[in-house]
Design a protein around this motif. Structure first.
Motif, PDB file in Angstrom:
ATOM      1  N   GLY A 144       7.952  78.503  29.380  1.00  0.00           N
ATOM      2  CA  GLY A 144       8.223  77.989  28.040  1.00  0.00           C
ATOM      3  C   GLY A 144       8.218  76.477  28.081  1.00  0.00           C
ATOM      4  O   GLY A 144       7.889  75.878  29.107  1.00  0.00           O
ATOM      5  N   SER A 145       8.617  75.837  26.973  1.00  0.00           N
ATOM      6  CA  SER A 145       8.699  74.365  26.966  1.00  0.00           C
ATOM      7  C   SER A 145       9.845  73.927  27.879  1.00  0.00           C
ATOM      8  O   SER A 145      10.692  74.748  28.258  1.00  0.00           O
ATOM      9  CB  SER A 145       8.968  73.870  25.543  1.00  0.00           C
ATOM     10  N   ILE A 146       9.864  72.624  28.223  1.00  0.00           N
ATOM     11  CA  ILE A 146      10.949  72.116  29.087  1.00  0.00           C
ATOM     12  C   ILE A 146      12.303  72.379  28.435  1.00  0.00           C
ATOM     13  O   ILE A 146      13.252  72.834  29.089  1.00  0.00           O
ATOM     14  CB  ILE A 146      10.755  70.612  29.388  1.00  0.00           C
ATOM     15  N   GLU A 147      12.388  72.135  27.131  1.00  0.00           N
ATOM     16  CA  GLU A 147      13.630  72.348  26.388  1.00  0.00           C
ATOM     17  C   GLU A 147      14.059  73.820  26.492  1.00  0.00           C
ATOM     18  O   GLU A 147      15.201  74.138  26.801  1.00  0.00           O
ATOM     19  CB  GLU A 147      13.396  71.972  24.909  1.00  0.00           C
ATOM     20  N   ALA A 148      13.084  74.736  26.254  1.00  0.00           N
ATOM     21  CA  ALA A 148      13.372  76.178  26.285  1.00  0.00           C
ATOM     22  C   ALA A 148      13.786  76.628  27.692  1.00  0.00           C
ATOM     23  O   ALA A 148      14.759  77.367  27.859  1.00  0.00           O
ATOM     24  CB  ALA A 148      12.146  76.956  25.814  1.00  0.00           C
ATOM     25  N   CYS A 149      13.046  76.143  28.714  1.00  0.00           N
ATOM     26  CA  CYS A 149      13.371  76.507  30.106  1.00  0.00           C
ATOM     27  C   CYS A 149      14.770  76.017  30.482  1.00  0.00           C
ATOM     28  O   CYS A 149      15.522  76.709  31.169  1.00  0.00           O
ATOM     29  CB  CYS A 149      12.340  75.919  31.072  1.00  0.00           C
ATOM     30  N   SER A 150      15.103  74.802  30.044  1.00  0.00           N
ATOM     31  CA  SER A 150      16.432  74.232  30.361  1.00  0.00           C
ATOM     32  C   SER A 150      17.538  75.060  29.719  1.00  0.00           C
ATOM     33  O   SER A 150      18.575  75.319  30.335  1.00  0.00           O
ATOM     34  CB  SER A 150      16.518  72.781  29.868  1.00  0.00           C
ATOM     35  N   ASN A 151      17.318  75.475  28.465  1.00  0.00           N
ATOM     36  CA  ASN A 151      18.325  76.308  27.783  1.00  0.00           C
ATOM     37  C   ASN A 151      18.466  77.659  28.488  1.00  0.00           C
ATOM     38  O   ASN A 151      19.572  78.186  28.627  1.00  0.00           O
ATOM     39  CB  ASN A 151      17.933  76.526  26.311  1.00  0.00           C
ATOM     40  N   ALA A 152      17.322  78.212  28.938  1.00  0.00           N
ATOM     41  CA  ALA A 152      17.362  79.494  29.645  1.00  0.00           C
ATOM     42  C   ALA A 152      18.106  79.360  30.970  1.00  0.00           C
ATOM     43  O   ALA A 152      18.865  80.246  31.360  1.00  0.00           O
ATOM     44  CB  ALA A 152      15.943  80.002  29.883  1.00  0.00           C
ATOM     45  N   GLU A 153      17.897  78.217  31.662  1.00  0.00           N
ATOM     46  CA  GLU A 153      18.592  77.983  32.947  1.00  0.00           C
ATOM     47  C   GLU A 153      20.106  78.049  32.758  1.00  0.00           C
ATOM     48  O   GLU A 153      20.818  78.646  33.566  1.00  0.00           O
ATOM     49  CB  GLU A 153      18.180  76.618  33.521  1.00  0.00           C
ATOM     50  N   VAL A 154      20.604  77.451  31.678  1.00  0.00           N
ATOM     51  CA  VAL A 154      22.052  77.438  31.408  1.00  0.00           C
ATOM     52  C   VAL A 154      22.561  78.884  31.287  1.00  0.00           C
ATOM     53  O   VAL A 154      23.569  79.259  31.896  1.00  0.00           O
ATOM     54  CB  VAL A 154      22.369  76.639  30.116  1.00  0.00           C
ATOM     55  N   GLU A 155      21.832  79.703  30.517  1.00  0.00           N
ATOM     56  CA  GLU A 155      22.267  81.087  30.276  1.00  0.00           C
ATOM     57  C   GLU A 155      22.136  81.948  31.538  1.00  0.00           C
ATOM     58  O   GLU A 155      23.002  82.766  31.842  1.00  0.00           O
ATOM     59  CB  GLU A 155      21.446  81.718  29.134  1.00  0.00           C
ATOM     60  N   ILE A 156      21.032  81.772  32.279  1.00  0.00           N
ATOM     61  CA  ILE A 156      20.812  82.550  33.514  1.00  0.00           C
ATOM     62  C   ILE A 156      21.906  82.240  34.523  1.00  0.00           C
ATOM     63  O   ILE A 156      22.522  83.128  35.114  1.00  0.00           O
ATOM     64  CB  ILE A 156      19.413  82.246  34.104  1.00  0.00           C
ATOM     65  N   MET A 157      22.178  80.931  34.712  1.00  0.00           N
ATOM     66  CA  MET A 157      23.192  80.534  35.697  1.00  0.00           C
ATOM     67  C   MET A 157      24.591  80.972  35.283  1.00  0.00           C
ATOM     68  O   MET A 157      25.428  81.274  36.125  1.00  0.00           O
ATOM     69  CB  MET A 157      23.129  79.019  35.939  1.00  0.00           C
ATOM     70  N   LYS A 158      24.820  81.028  33.970  1.00  0.00           N
ATOM     71  CA  LYS A 158      26.127  81.492  33.484  1.00  0.00           C
ATOM     72  C   LYS A 158      26.361  82.943  33.928  1.00  0.00           C
ATOM     73  O   LYS A 158      27.417  83.296  34.426  1.00  0.00           O
ATOM     74  CB  LYS A 158      26.158  81.394  31.943  1.00  0.00           C
ATOM     75  N   LYS A 159      25.307  83.783  33.764  1.00  0.00           N
ATOM     76  CA  LYS A 159      25.405  85.192  34.156  1.00  0.00           C
ATOM     77  C   LYS A 159      25.547  85.332  35.676  1.00  0.00           C
ATOM     78  O   LYS A 159      26.360  86.117  36.171  1.00  0.00           O
ATOM     79  CB  LYS A 159      24.161  85.957  33.703  1.00  0.00           C
ATOM     80  N   LEU A 160      24.732  84.584  36.431  1.00  0.00           N
ATOM     81  CA  LEU A 160      24.778  84.671  37.898  1.00  0.00           C
ATOM     82  C   LEU A 160      26.129  84.191  38.420  1.00  0.00           C
ATOM     83  O   LEU A 160      26.713  84.791  39.316  1.00  0.00           O
ATOM     84  CB  LEU A 160      23.650  83.833  38.522  1.00  0.00           C
ATOM     85  N   ARG A 161      26.624  83.100  37.822  1.00  0.00           N
ATOM     86  CA  ARG A 161      27.908  82.530  38.273  1.00  0.00           C
ATOM     87  C   ARG A 161      29.045  83.518  38.010  1.00  0.00           C
ATOM     88  O   ARG A 161      29.934  83.698  38.825  1.00  0.00           O
ATOM     89  CB  ARG A 161      28.157  81.204  37.546  1.00  0.00           C
ATOM     90  N   GLU A 162      28.970  84.166  36.848  1.00  0.00           N
ATOM     91  CA  GLU A 162      29.985  85.160  36.478  1.00  0.00           C
ATOM     92  C   GLU A 162      29.988  86.319  37.490  1.00  0.00           C
ATOM     93  O   GLU A 162      31.044  86.747  37.968  1.00  0.00           O
ATOM     94  CB  GLU A 162      29.609  85.696  35.087  1.00  0.00           C
ATOM     95  N   ALA A 163      28.788  86.805  37.841  1.00  0.00           N
ATOM     96  CA  ALA A 163      28.669  87.903  38.813  1.00  0.00           C
ATOM     97  C   ALA A 163      29.209  87.468  40.171  1.00  0.00           C
ATOM     98  O   ALA A 163      29.932  88.205  40.843  1.00  0.00           O
ATOM     99  CB  ALA A 163      27.203  88.325  38.936  1.00  0.00           C
ATOM    100  N   TYR A 164      28.870  86.222  40.554  1.00  0.00           N
ATOM    101  CA  TYR A 164      29.318  85.668  41.844  1.00  0.00           C
ATOM    102  C   TYR A 164      30.846  85.558  41.874  1.00  0.00           C
ATOM    103  O   TYR A 164      31.500  85.932  42.852  1.00  0.00           O
ATOM    104  CB  TYR A 164      28.663  84.301  42.029  1.00  0.00           C
ATOM    105  N   GLU A 165      31.423  85.056  40.772  1.00  0.00           N
ATOM    106  CA  GLU A 165      32.884  84.884  40.731  1.00  0.00           C
ATOM    107  C   GLU A 165      33.587  86.242  40.786  1.00  0.00           C
ATOM    108  O   GLU A 165      34.621  86.384  41.429  1.00  0.00           O
ATOM    109  CB  GLU A 165      33.290  84.093  39.481  1.00  0.00           C
TER     110      GLU A 165
END
Length: 578
Positions: A329-350
């Motif tokens: 996607g665009s840089i803006e879209a990819c950056s927004n997706a990174e925030v959401e993906i990492m939120k889910k991964l971080r939650e699973a990790y915690e």
């Protein structure tokens, strides 16, 4: 300090220039000074990879003035304590075999694989005591495995050299990721270090670093992050991993800046129209990112206007437990997706860290990397000793009053039985030894049975280890399709008198259990108790969900038993007081 090397057995005629020349000829250039003494010398390497390569290439193999050089880590005597490095390990060696070998000489606190470009594997091992490490070095040096001979060195044990600082919060950097203060130490909650790992095309690495490193310095300063570019990993590969240590916001900002740099470079060199974002995530976390029937992933795609794909499970090996999440996607879209993906991964990790705190509190030497559940690059157990972890473990200690022996029936796909048993039963024997449990596979219920029952008998810590390795083995051997997380059904027996308590009024307890652990918990109704007056509870979920549910149910049973004992003990005294 880790990468200071000692060069011994040198001729008195040897000069610093000759050593430089000798190292340079073997593509091991020395950047720093050569400290030459009579008969020996010291040199420094910028990272562990180069140091390992120098030891492997030169020690006992190269002559200078007719004397064969010895090369090893330079470790002062006061730092020779619990930490050792084992090199020249066959790359196909299974974790439990290595773990069983290490455990013969003492309690292993941690095993961490070192990423190297050597064909054989390298691990850093921490034993519980200095004496155990000493015995391991003596016994394992030159240990033959197939056609490989183990090479072993002490590596500096910094915990010996620096006494713990006064109890105040440590500032960033490496110290914040080391073993946390003991319970009762710093009361400040410690933020979990969950780095963002991304893959970037090799041709953009130079632009990310910048002239004389200016671009990367500016990036780390602006985002208050520590950025490691693993240039020497995967020699010749089209992509290189980058690890970003920072707050969640710092990671996202650094990621956006790197995407900007790559897109600008791509535009200037006309090498690619669109540069996708590629996030690396450990396989044990990916199932929860995808969500049931892919719901979580679809939502992120819809909310951010991106297309997200995940690499197949077939690409995984025991030494590469990461999946690649590709976002387009665009840089803006990819950056927004990174925030959401990492939120889910971080939650699973915690959630996993909480489970680890609960499970590992009374298992000295529990080695999660050997279970094949977590990436060996992420040091899990030290985090569990942090202030937040200590509080969690203190409030709920699942092994506190557990019975000494427990029986768990774990159901595995029929086609996986061979992998669990191994050639001539070797794998199941090693697994039983490693876990300290009895492991038997029940006969098939019929010719077309899709599952087989594995009967595991042993104390809680043995259950944790045995079940963990079975889950790990099924993942490694690809018995589940790429978008599935390994979920298995486990049966445990509880006294029929406690079944009602497990269910709770109107199913309240069982629902709370399911919400807390994310495992499915079923107490089949209308069961006829067996000869021991026990009924079956079914638990379905991924490893940590299943473990937490098992422990919680055992805890409820224990409470019921204690109340029954009190009631029985109290009855006669009540009668006497009438």
């Amino acid at each position: 300090m880790m990468n200071k090397l000692y060069i011994g057995n040198l001729s008195p005629a040897a000069t610093a220039d000759e050593l430089r020349q000798l190292f340079g000829d073997r593509k091991l250039p020395l950047a720093g000074q050569v400290l030459l003494k009579s008969g020996y010398a010291f040199v420094d390497y910028p990272d562990q990879n180069w140091a390992i390569r120098a030891i492997e290439t030169l020690s006992g193999k190269v002559e200078l003035h007719g004397k064969v050089m010895e090369v090893d880590y330079s470790v002062p005597k006061k730092l020779r304590s619990r930490k050792i490095q084992i090199r020249n390990i066959p790359p196909h060696l299974q974790w439990e075999v290595l773990d069983g070998l290490l455990a013969q000489y003492g309690t292993v606190e941690n095993v961490e694989q070192v990423n190297t470009d050597t064909e054989t594997a390298v691990v850093n091992v921490t034993y519980a005591t200095k004496e155990e490490a000493k015995v391991a070095i003596e016994k394992l040096s030159g240990h033959q495995f197939e056609n490989y001979s183990f090479k072993i060195s002490y590596i500096p044990d910094e915990e010996v050299s620096s006494p713990p600082p006064p109890q105040r919060s440590r500032r960033g950097g490496r110290a914040s990721r080391e073993r946390g203060p003991s319970p009762g130490g710093s009361s400040q909650p410690k933020q979990l270090d969950f780095p963002l790992r991304i893959l970037v095309p090799t041709q953009f690495v130079g632009a990310i670093i910048g002239k004389e490193g200016l671009t990367i310095k500016n990036l780390t300063k602006q985002t208050q992050s520590k950025v490691d570019i693993h240039r020497k990993e995967n020699a010749g590969a089209a992509e290189k991993p980058i690890t970003i240590h920072a707050s969640p916001e710092g990671c996202s900002e650094a990621c956006r800046m790197i995407l900007d740099i790559m897109q600008k470079e791509a535009d200037e060199t006309k090498s690619a129209e669109e540069v996708p974002l590629k996030i690396l995530a450990h396989n044990s976390l990916v199932g929860r990112l995808i969500g049931k029937e892919g719901r979580n992933l679809k939502k992120i795609e819809q909310d951010t206007g991106t297309k997200i794909t995940i690499s197949p499970l077939q690409d995984l090996t025991i030494y590469n437990p990461e999946r690649t999440i590709t976002v387009k996607g665009s840089i803006e879209a990819c950056s927004n997706a990174e925030v959401e993906i990492m939120k889910k991964l971080r939650e699973a990790y915690e959630n996993d860290i909480v489970a680890v705190n609960q499970q590992a509190n009374l298992i000295p030497g529990l080695n999660l990397s050997a279970l094949g559940i977590f990436s060996t690059g992420l040091s899990m157990l030290p985090s569990a000793a942090g202030a937040r972890g200590a509080a969690a473990a203190a409030s709920y200690n699942p092994f506190a009053r557990a019975p000494s022996q427990e029986v768990v029936n774990l159901f595995i796909p029929t086609q996986a039985v061979g992998a669990i048993i191994g050639k001539k039963g070797q794998h199941i024997k090693q697994l039983a030894r490693f876990a300290g449990a009895s492991i038997k596979i029940a006969p098939a219920e019929g010719p077309d049975a899709s599952e087989r029952m594995v009967i595991i008998t042993g104390p809680p810590e043995a259950q944790f280890k045995a079940q963990g390795r079975i889950f790990g083995k099924l993942k490694e051997e690809n018995f589940f399709n790429p978008k599935e997380e390994v979920k298995l059904e486990a049966h445990i027996k509880v006294p029929s008198s406690a079944a009602g308590r497990v269910i709770g009024k109107g199913g309240k307890t069982v629902n709370e259990l399911q919400n807390l652990t994310s495992a499915e918990v079923i107490v089949p109704r209308d069961q006829t108790p067996d000869e021991n007056e026990e009924v079956v509870v079914k638990i379905i979920g991924h490893f940590f969900a299943s473990q937490t549910a098992q422990r919680k149910i055992r805890e409820i049973v224990q409470q019921v038993k204690q109340q029954e004992q009190k009631h029985v003990q109290g009855a006669p005294s009540l009668q006497r007081s009438k």
